[in-house]
Design a protein around this motif. Sequence first.
Motif, PDB file in Angstrom:
ATOM      1  N   CYS A  42       0.832  -1.210   0.000  1.00  0.00           N
ATOM      2  CA  CYS A  42       0.000   0.000   0.000  1.00  0.00           C
ATOM      3  C   CYS A  42       0.861   1.253   0.000  1.00  0.00           C
ATOM      4  O   CYS A  42       0.610   2.205  -0.744  1.00  0.00           O
ATOM      5  N   LEU A  43       1.894   1.254   0.824  1.00  0.00           N
ATOM      6  CA  LEU A  43       2.784   2.412   0.906  1.00  0.00           C
ATOM      7  C   LEU A  43       3.449   2.687  -0.436  1.00  0.00           C
ATOM      8  O   LEU A  43       3.550   3.844  -0.876  1.00  0.00           O
ATOM      9  N   LEU A  44       3.891   1.640  -1.098  1.00  0.00           N
ATOM     10  CA  LEU A  44       4.550   1.801  -2.392  1.00  0.00           C
ATOM     11  C   LEU A  44       3.595   2.392  -3.422  1.00  0.00           C
ATOM     12  O   LEU A  44       3.967   3.298  -4.176  1.00  0.00           O
ATOM     13  N   GLN A  45       2.353   1.895  -3.457  1.00  0.00           N
ATOM     14  CA  GLN A  45       1.399   2.412  -4.433  1.00  0.00           C
ATOM     15  C   GLN A  45       1.005   3.855  -4.121  1.00  0.00           C
ATOM     16  O   GLN A  45       0.833   4.677  -5.023  1.00  0.00           O
ATOM     17  N   LEU A  46       0.892   4.185  -2.848  1.00  0.00           N
ATOM     18  CA  LEU A  46       0.549   5.551  -2.461  1.00  0.00           C
ATOM     19  C   LEU A  46       1.689   6.531  -2.726  1.00  0.00           C
ATOM     20  O   LEU A  46       1.448   7.720  -2.944  1.00  0.00           O
ATOM     21  N   GLN A  47       2.927   6.044  -2.649  1.00  0.00           N
ATOM     22  CA  GLN A  47       4.109   6.876  -2.831  1.00  0.00           C
ATOM     23  C   GLN A  47       4.172   8.002  -1.793  1.00  0.00           C
ATOM     24  O   GLN A  47       4.457   9.162  -2.099  1.00  0.00           O
ATOM     25  N   VAL A  48       3.864   7.631  -0.542  1.00  0.00           N
ATOM     26  CA  VAL A  48       3.977   8.578   0.565  1.00  0.00           C
ATOM     27  C   VAL A  48       4.935   8.013   1.601  1.00  0.00           C
ATOM     28  O   VAL A  48       5.074   6.795   1.748  1.00  0.00           O
ATOM     29  N   SER A  49       5.579   8.876   2.339  1.00  0.00           N
ATOM     30  CA  SER A  49       6.576   8.470   3.326  1.00  0.00           C
ATOM     31  C   SER A  49       5.931   8.142   4.664  1.00  0.00           C
ATOM     32  O   SER A  49       4.857   8.656   5.005  1.00  0.00           O
TER      33      SER A  49
END
Length: 242
Positions: A42-49
Motif C-alpha cells: 500500500c505504501l509503495l502504491q501511495l508513494q507517501v513516506s
Amino acid sequence: MRMLHELIDGNDPAWPLLQEEFATTSVPLQVFAGDPEQGRSCLLQLQVSVESYLGALALHSGGLILDCGWLRVFGGSSMTGVDALPSLAQINRFPAVFDPGWRPIDGLIVGQDILGGVFALNGHDPGAAERPGAPGEVLYFAPESLEWEALEMGYGTWVNWLLSGRLEGFYDGLRWPGWQAEASVLTLAQGIAVHPFLWSKEAHTDLPSTSRRAVPMSELLRLNIDFCRKLGLKSPGFLGNA
C-alpha cells in the motif's frame, strides 16, 4: 517514483506520534493491527513516506474505528474474515500489482461513516470529478446535502481532529438518542439507512422520528449517487469500493 526503502527509511516516522495520540484520546477508539506485506504494498502504491500520518497508517495499521463504530478510517491492510475492515487498497481499487502510473483520479477515499458520509483526499488530476477545495485537502461528502464539503485541512490535521473529540459537533443534527447502541452492533460492511432520507425536509426537522435499518454500505453509496442524479445535483464521483 520512489522505491520502498526510500518511503520507509524516514528520519522522523509519524507512527510513534500516532501511538501517543491513540493512548491519550478520549474518543472511543479501536486500532486494527496491520499486515506488514500488505502495508508495504500500500505504501509503495501511495508513494507517501512514513513520516506522514497517511504513510504511517498505511504501513502499520489495518485502520481505525472511532466513536462506538460511527466512523471508519482505512489503513494499509485488511485482516481476513467476514467482518474485516477494508484496506485503502480495497476501498480505492488499487491495481493488483504495483503500477507507477496509477493514481486515484477523483481522490483517495480515506474514511466513511455509518450514514454513508465519505472522507476523501482531493484529487490532483484535472480530469477528476468537480469538487471543492485544494488538491490534497480532506473533503467530506455529506449525506444530508448530497454535496462535497472542503474541510480546509490536510490528512494529518484531519486525524488529529478526529482524535480531539470534536466529532459530536461535526455531526450535530445527524445523531439521534441511542445512536451509540445502533452503531455498535453494525458489521464493518454495514451502514444505517434513514427514512425519510437524510436530505429530506422531514429528516432535517425531526431526525429522531425517522426509521432506521442496517444495510450494506455499498447500498448506501449507490443510493447517494442515484439521488444526486435524480435530483439534478452534481455527480459525487467515486465514493469507494465498499
